[in-house]
Design a protein around this motif. Sequence first.
Motif, PDB file in Angstrom:
ATOM      1  N   LEU A 262      -1.829   9.644 -12.982  1.00 35.83           N
ATOM      2  CA  LEU A 262      -1.860   9.158 -11.875  1.00 35.83           C
ATOM      3  C   LEU A 262      -1.679  10.413 -10.188  1.00 35.83           C
ATOM      4  N   VAL A 263      -2.894  10.057  -8.608  1.00 37.34           N
ATOM      5  CA  VAL A 263      -2.773  10.831  -8.061  1.00 37.34           C
ATOM      6  C   VAL A 263      -2.306  10.064  -7.181  1.00 37.34           C
ATOM      7  N   PHE A 264      -1.316   9.371  -5.951  1.00 37.60           N
ATOM      8  CA  PHE A 264      -0.869   8.492  -5.075  1.00 37.60           C
ATOM      9  C   PHE A 264      -1.390   9.505  -4.016  1.00 37.60           C
ATOM     10  N   ARG A 265      -2.344   9.404  -2.772  1.00 31.98           N
ATOM     11  CA  ARG A 265      -2.325   9.857  -1.797  1.00 31.98           C
ATOM     12  C   ARG A 265      -2.736  10.062  -0.256  1.00 31.98           C
ATOM     13  N   ARG A 266      -1.588   9.988   0.149  1.00 30.67           N
ATOM     14  CA  ARG A 266      -1.363   8.705   1.465  1.00 30.67           C
ATOM     15  C   ARG A 266      -2.794   9.456   2.335  1.00 30.67           C
ATOM     16  N   THR A 267      -3.791   8.599   2.951  1.00 30.11           N
ATOM     17  CA  THR A 267      -5.126   9.006   3.605  1.00 30.11           C
ATOM     18  C   THR A 267      -4.871   8.379   5.231  1.00 30.11           C
ATOM     19  N   ARG A 268      -5.939   8.265   5.521  1.00 28.68           N
ATOM     20  CA  ARG A 268      -6.008   7.931   6.422  1.00 28.68           C
ATOM     21  C   ARG A 268      -5.830   6.555   6.945  1.00 28.68           C
ATOM     22  N   ASP A 269      -6.271   5.929   6.182  1.00 30.67           N
ATOM     23  CA  ASP A 269      -6.937   4.233   6.638  1.00 30.67           C
ATOM     24  C   ASP A 269      -6.225   3.586   4.902  1.00 30.67           C
ATOM     25  N   GLY A 270      -5.243   4.575   4.240  1.00 34.58           N
ATOM     26  CA  GLY A 270      -3.896   3.924   3.417  1.00 34.58           C
ATOM     27  C   GLY A 270      -3.698   4.938   1.941  1.00 34.58           C
ATOM     28  N   VAL A 271      -3.555   4.270   1.428  1.00 33.89           N
ATOM     29  CA  VAL A 271      -3.689   5.766   0.160  1.00 33.89           C
ATOM     30  C   VAL A 271      -5.158   5.755  -0.288  1.00 33.89           C
ATOM     31  N   SER A 272      -4.520   6.655  -1.302  1.00 35.24           N
ATOM     32  CA  SER A 272      -5.923   6.834  -2.537  1.00 35.24           C
ATOM     33  C   SER A 272      -4.914   6.675  -3.745  1.00 35.24           C
ATOM     34  N   VAL A 273      -5.916   6.553  -4.473  1.00 34.99           N
ATOM     35  CA  VAL A 273      -5.724   6.274  -6.176  1.00 34.99           C
ATOM     36  C   VAL A 273      -6.735   7.003  -6.892  1.00 34.99           C
ATOM     37  N   ALA A 274      -6.046   7.906  -7.208  1.00 37.30           N
ATOM     38  CA  ALA A 274      -6.595   8.816  -8.729  1.00 37.30           C
ATOM     39  C   ALA A 274      -5.988   9.258 -10.260  1.00 37.30           C
ATOM     40  N   SER A 275      -7.567   8.980 -10.865  1.00 38.28           N
ATOM     41  CA  SER A 275      -6.862   9.663 -12.358  1.00 38.28           C
ATOM     42  C   SER A 275      -7.390  10.978 -12.749  1.00 38.28           C
ATOM     43  N   GLU A 276      -7.324  11.182 -13.661  1.00 41.17           N
ATOM     44  CA  GLU A 276      -7.856  13.387 -14.176  1.00 41.17           C
ATOM     45  C   GLU A 276     -10.018  12.552 -13.526  1.00 41.17           C
ATOM     46  N   ASP A 277     -10.762  11.213 -13.707  1.00 40.14           N
ATOM     47  CA  ASP A 277     -11.940  10.895 -13.449  1.00 40.14           C
ATOM     48  C   ASP A 277     -12.167  10.940 -12.320  1.00 40.14           C
TER      49      ASP A 277
END
Length: 149
Positions: free
Chosen positions: A78-93
């Motif tokens: 999983l990839v967790f990325r801080r964004t301007r509005d919070g946090v995005s969570v991504a998988s390989e998809d």
Amino acid sequence: MITVHFTVRPGQGDPSGFDLGDMSVTGDLGTADSAGRTPDQGMMIHLSVTQLLDSLGTLLRGHGRTVTFTGVDTSFALVFRRTRDGVSVASEDGVIARTTPGELASAVLGAAEALSLTLPTGDPAASDCADALAAFRPLVSRPGPGGAH
């Protein structure tokens, strides 16, 4: 909204910190689930959750903008990325959730606390997990006395 579940696979004998298990994260944009994949993406779930708490805690404390989490003895990531509005969570998809740091921390903490109850107290992984939980808990704002998560 985001939900997180950690499960131990059945039929492994007495509970141990090396048990195989699965991780499932569901957000408004999709689900990342280690169960039922080919090749198998199950992981040493207790060690993986401890690692997740440590690495995600670093991100939520404001150190760095991106954390890539890969479970122990698996390719599930999983990839967790801080964004301007919070946090995005991504998988390989792709991105599965956009959420607030507090909502993410609360979802992960609730699932990790539930999983921690499945480990015997004398297991070496139990103390590592307890330490990671203690360090992570302050990241969750709990309304009122005792709070809710």
